[in-house]
Design a protein around this motif. Sequence first.
Motif, short mmCIF file in Angstrom:
data_model
loop_
_atom_site.label_atom_id
_atom_site.label_comp_id
_atom_site.label_asym_id
_atom_site.label_seq_id
_atom_site.Cartn_x
_atom_site.Cartn_y
_atom_site.Cartn_z
N GLU A 105 0.81 -1.21 0.00
CA GLU A 105 0.00 0.00 0.00
C GLU A 105 0.85 1.27 0.00
O GLU A 105 0.35 2.36 -0.29
CB GLU A 105 -0.95 0.01 1.20
CG GLU A 105 -0.30 0.16 2.56
CD GLU A 105 0.22 -1.16 3.14
OE1 GLU A 105 0.62 -1.17 4.31
OE2 GLU A 105 0.24 -2.18 2.41
N GLN A 106 2.15 1.14 0.31
CA GLN A 106 3.05 2.30 0.33
C GLN A 106 3.62 2.62 -1.05
O GLN A 106 4.23 3.68 -1.23
CB GLN A 106 4.21 2.05 1.30
CG GLN A 106 3.81 1.98 2.76
CD GLN A 106 3.52 3.34 3.37
OE1 GLN A 106 3.66 4.36 2.72
NE2 GLN A 106 3.13 3.36 4.63
N ARG A 111 6.33 6.42 -5.21
CA ARG A 111 6.34 7.12 -6.49
C ARG A 111 6.26 8.63 -6.27
O ARG A 111 6.94 9.42 -6.93
CB ARG A 111 5.17 6.65 -7.36
CG ARG A 111 5.26 5.19 -7.76
CD ARG A 111 4.03 4.80 -8.56
NE ARG A 111 4.02 3.35 -8.78
CZ ARG A 111 2.94 2.61 -8.82
NH1 ARG A 111 1.75 3.18 -8.63
NH2 ARG A 111 3.01 1.31 -9.03
N TRP A 112 5.42 9.03 -5.31
CA TRP A 112 5.29 10.44 -4.99
C TRP A 112 6.60 11.00 -4.45
O TRP A 112 7.02 12.10 -4.83
CB TRP A 112 4.15 10.60 -3.97
CG TRP A 112 3.88 12.01 -3.55
CD1 TRP A 112 3.11 12.93 -4.19
CD2 TRP A 112 4.38 12.65 -2.37
NE1 TRP A 112 3.09 14.11 -3.48
CE2 TRP A 112 3.85 13.96 -2.37
CE3 TRP A 112 5.20 12.25 -1.33
CZ2 TRP A 112 4.15 14.87 -1.35
CZ3 TRP A 112 5.49 13.15 -0.31
CH2 TRP A 112 4.97 14.45 -0.33
N LEU A 138 14.65 4.06 0.29
CA LEU A 138 15.23 3.66 -0.99
C LEU A 138 14.60 4.43 -2.15
O LEU A 138 15.31 4.79 -3.11
CB LEU A 138 15.05 2.16 -1.20
CG LEU A 138 15.62 1.25 -0.11
CD1 LEU A 138 15.51 -0.21 -0.54
CD2 LEU A 138 17.05 1.60 0.23
N ALA A 139 13.30 4.69 -2.07
CA ALA A 139 12.65 5.45 -3.13
C ALA A 139 13.23 6.85 -3.23
O ALA A 139 13.56 7.33 -4.34
CB ALA A 139 11.15 5.51 -2.88
N ALA A 291 -1.55 11.50 4.68
CA ALA A 291 -1.73 12.93 4.53
C ALA A 291 -0.38 13.51 4.14
O ALA A 291 0.67 13.04 4.64
CB ALA A 291 -2.26 13.58 5.81
N ARG A 292 -0.39 14.51 3.27
CA ARG A 292 0.89 15.09 2.83
C ARG A 292 0.70 16.54 2.43
O ARG A 292 -0.37 16.95 1.95
CB ARG A 292 1.47 14.29 1.67
CG ARG A 292 0.61 14.22 0.44
CD ARG A 292 1.03 13.06 -0.45
NE ARG A 292 0.29 13.07 -1.73
CZ ARG A 292 0.20 12.04 -2.57
NH1 ARG A 292 0.83 10.90 -2.28
NH2 ARG A 292 -0.47 12.12 -3.69
#
Length: 296
Positions: A105-106, A111-112, A138-139, A291-292
Amino acid sequence: MSALAPSASEIRRLQGARLLDSGDGRRLDRFGPLVLDRPAPSAAEPPRADPGAWAAADARYDRAGPGSGAWTGDAASTEPWQVRVEGLTFELRLTDTGQVGLFLEQVPMWRWLRRRSTEAGRPLDVLNLFAHSGGSTLAAASAGASVVHVDGSRGAVGWARRNAALSGLTEAPIRWIVEDAETFVRRELARGHRYDGVVLDPPSFGHGPNREQWRLADRLPDLLRSCAALTSARRAFLLVTTHTPGFGPDRLGRDLAGSLSPDELALGRLESGPLDLVASSGARLSLGAFARWTAR
């Protein structure tokens, strides 16, 4: 606030892992060569969309009590194995909590983070708190960010470092810190260290450095205010995710908004939404919320 959930087409882009079905309080996932049957309290309704798929499970996890349980089936004693998702390689294992070290789910959040890191126009310094097996670390690092990875578990940090090595990121600018997240944040504020972005995925319950009880509902507002202070000078983003019942997108969005002044809030875009997975069968599994805040 806008609700942004991953679509079925996004889930199909996963190379090495996917949700196959869910229902009746359980979930069925494929992680590389293994199909795993695990509890999922949020999957109580509707019933399984593809009942026949469950017969292919290589291992099944059942809880014996809070935080403990056992795996059964042909693959119950399997050695750690690897899968590749979004260009990153993860070591997976069957743990005694029922987790395997990869949280599908992450993936939209990864990607964001990559987009924020590449579109910033400058190298970002990112703090990842409660960083677990390192997917967000890592992303961000793979997109050029420098990351401070913080988790209170030495074993989890070691696991994340192995994932970095498997993903070709051994030389990436990542600092690996074994420390209580709140303690580390207080020390960074006192030292005057600041970041461009903070990622946090806190647990529902836990223990502080002195074994005191830690509850997300009690501690999250103060923690978010501290994270906002850590980024006050050059904030590019703040991202919080949670898997805690009662913390839906609206509540999480309000908590994040409350950590910023009205003027700070107006300098960016606030979004919140569910952390959902769409299964190959078409079933939708709700696994939390995000939330971001992103600078304009």
